[in-house]
Design a protein around this motif. Structure first.
Motif, PDB file in Angstrom:
ATOM      1  N   PRO A   2      17.525  43.775  82.355  1.00 40.28           N
ATOM      2  CA  PRO A   2      18.842  43.125  82.387  1.00 40.28           C
ATOM      3  C   PRO A   2      19.723  43.625  81.247  1.00 40.28           C
ATOM      4  O   PRO A   2      19.257  43.951  80.164  1.00 40.28           O
ATOM      5  CB  PRO A   2      18.495  41.639  82.210  1.00 40.28           C
ATOM      6  N   ARG A   3      21.013  43.681  81.529  1.00 38.71           N
ATOM      7  CA  ARG A   3      21.958  44.136  80.514  1.00 38.71           C
ATOM      8  C   ARG A   3      23.250  43.345  80.624  1.00 38.71           C
ATOM      9  O   ARG A   3      23.508  42.660  81.615  1.00 38.71           O
ATOM     10  CB  ARG A   3      22.248  45.624  80.675  1.00 38.71           C
ATOM     11  N   ARG A   4      24.071  43.458  79.592  1.00 37.51           N
ATOM     12  CA  ARG A   4      25.364  42.785  79.587  1.00 37.51           C
ATOM     13  C   ARG A   4      26.329  43.504  80.510  1.00 37.51           C
ATOM     14  O   ARG A   4      26.477  44.724  80.435  1.00 37.51           O
ATOM     15  CB  ARG A   4      25.945  42.799  78.175  1.00 37.51           C
ATOM     16  N   ARG A   6      30.280  43.166  81.154  1.00 35.14           N
ATOM     17  CA  ARG A   6      31.515  42.511  80.692  1.00 35.14           C
ATOM     18  C   ARG A   6      32.584  42.666  81.761  1.00 35.14           C
ATOM     19  O   ARG A   6      32.946  43.779  82.149  1.00 35.14           O
ATOM     20  CB  ARG A   6      31.980  43.111  79.370  1.00 35.14           C
ATOM     21  N   ARG A 253      24.209  33.197  84.468  1.00 35.49           N
ATOM     22  CA  ARG A 253      24.040  34.435  83.689  1.00 35.49           C
ATOM     23  C   ARG A 253      25.108  34.597  82.593  1.00 35.49           C
ATOM     24  O   ARG A 253      25.138  35.607  81.914  1.00 35.49           O
ATOM     25  CB  ARG A 253      24.116  35.648  84.608  1.00 35.49           C
ATOM     26  N   THR A 255      27.019  34.595  79.199  1.00 38.57           N
ATOM     27  CA  THR A 255      26.661  34.505  77.780  1.00 38.57           C
ATOM     28  C   THR A 255      27.881  34.348  76.877  1.00 38.57           C
ATOM     29  O   THR A 255      27.740  33.947  75.725  1.00 38.57           O
ATOM     30  CB  THR A 255      25.871  35.752  77.333  1.00 38.57           C
ATOM     31  N   ASP A 278      31.096  37.673  79.665  1.00 35.18           N
ATOM     32  CA  ASP A 278      29.903  38.520  79.683  1.00 35.18           C
ATOM     33  C   ASP A 278      28.825  37.863  80.544  1.00 35.18           C
ATOM     34  O   ASP A 278      28.574  36.650  80.436  1.00 35.18           O
ATOM     35  CB  ASP A 278      29.345  38.702  78.266  1.00 35.18           C
ATOM     36  N   TYR A 279      28.200  38.671  81.398  1.00 29.38           N
ATOM     37  CA  TYR A 279      27.141  38.210  82.293  1.00 29.38           C
ATOM     38  C   TYR A 279      25.917  39.102  82.074  1.00 29.38           C
ATOM     39  O   TYR A 279      26.052  40.294  81.803  1.00 29.38           O
ATOM     40  CB  TYR A 279      27.594  38.305  83.759  1.00 29.38           C
ATOM     41  N   THR A 280      24.752  38.530  82.210  1.00 31.56           N
ATOM     42  CA  THR A 280      23.520  39.298  82.120  1.00 31.56           C
ATOM     43  C   THR A 280      23.053  39.623  83.540  1.00 31.56           C
ATOM     44  O   THR A 280      22.750  38.711  84.317  1.00 31.56           O
ATOM     45  CB  THR A 280      22.422  38.528  81.378  1.00 31.56           C
ATOM     46  N   VAL A 281      22.993  40.925  83.847  1.00 30.71           N
ATOM     47  CA  VAL A 281      22.709  41.364  85.220  1.00 30.71           C
ATOM     48  C   VAL A 281      21.732  42.532  85.177  1.00 30.71           C
ATOM     49  O   VAL A 281      21.713  43.330  84.232  1.00 30.71           O
ATOM     50  CB  VAL A 281      24.004  41.800  85.927  1.00 30.71           C
TER      51      VAL A 281
END
Length: 283
Positions: A2-4, A6, A253, A255, A278-281
């Motif tokens: 998972p990564r940020r 934006r 998700r 952040t 920002d979302y973690t996907v």
């Protein structure tokens, strides 16, 4: 892993004017992965010239120099849809675009939406009702088809009294009419629950999440649009009409979330402020 991711949204009030006034330095500093744009008011060639280096999908309004929505991204989309509802009965050209992105094995759907402004008791308001009706039909289908979906943009409705500084003076005006607000009561109501809107209407909740309100809680604003009349910006007499509406799966998700208000009236490059989250996907 998972990564940020934006994701930002902004009504640019004309992309060519916005870039002339300083949008590009902000965009470079903001480190955005996906950007939803409304009121682009440009052809695809003009849009590409204004945002060099970005991957672009857009939908132009039928009338030249009006409306227009787009999604700019660092990576190519995998599918794009440009029609909201029945094209024979609803003119959504330049007001709705859905773009799917494969983010490390997960499909994220970004919608850039520009709801008509409307005008109480006129044909313009009838067009707004039709658009909101079409949204209400599309939203449950979109959530079922693509659980990681995000509807962003200038939705031209202040949902609650917290969303407009001068709400008492606007209860009979487009943008804060009880019937308009009731749509958002249902959009954001608990999934499947019977929701009574502020206008007394009853309908099922659709279960979408207003990321801005969830993040900031029960406070005034923060506002995203200010009239150019008087000293609305200086006095922060604004409206919160630019949204991130997320499916519950994507809302889980988040952040970070922020409204990027310009430091002063003369440093603005649009009458709207960007809304960034920002979302973690990714798997």
């Amino acid at each position: 892993m998972p990564r940020r991711l934006r994701i930002a949204s902004v009504n640019v009030n004309g992309i060519r004017a916005a870039t002339r006034k300083g949008m590009l330095p902000w965009l470079e500093q903001a480190d955005v992965d996906v950007l939803a744009l409304q009121e682009v008011r440009a052809t695809v060639d003009e849009l590409a010239a204004s945002l060099p280096g970005w991957r672009l999908v857009n939908d132009e309004a039928l009338a030249k120099g009006r409306a227009g929505v787009a999604v700019a991204s660092r990576a190519d989309s995998v599918e794009v849809r440009r029609v909201l509802g029945d094209a024979e009965t609803l003119d959504s050209a330049g007001r709705w675009i859905e773009a799917d992105f494969d983010v490390d094995g997960e499909i994220v759907t970004i919608v850039s939406a520009y709801v008509p402004t409307g005008e109480a008791d006129t044909a313009k308001q009838d067009a707004k009702w039709a658009f909101l009706d079409a949204m209400e039909k599309r939203m449950p289908l979109l959530r079922a088809e693509r659980p990681l979906s995000l509807i962003m943009g200038d939705l031209n409705v202040g949902h609650r009294e917290l969303d407009i500084r001068n709400w008492k003076g606007n209860v009979k005006k487009a943008g804060f009419l009880p019937r308009e607000r009731a749509y958002f009561d249902r959009f954001l109501g608990a999934d499947g629950d019977e929701v009574t809107g502020v206008d007394g209407s009853v309908g099922p909740g659709l279960g979408w999440i207003d990321i801005g309100r969830r993040h900031h809680g029960e406070i005034d604003g923060p506002y995203t649009w200010w009239s150019n009349r008087g000293k609305a910006f200086d006095n922060d007499t604004g409206w919160r009409i630019d949204y991130h509406l997320a499916t519950p799966d994507l809302a889980a998700r988040v952040t970070d979330y922020r409204v990027v208000r310009a430091p002063s009236w003369d440093t603005r490059w649009s009458d709207h402020a960007p809304v960034v989250a920002d979302y973690t996907v990714g798997r």
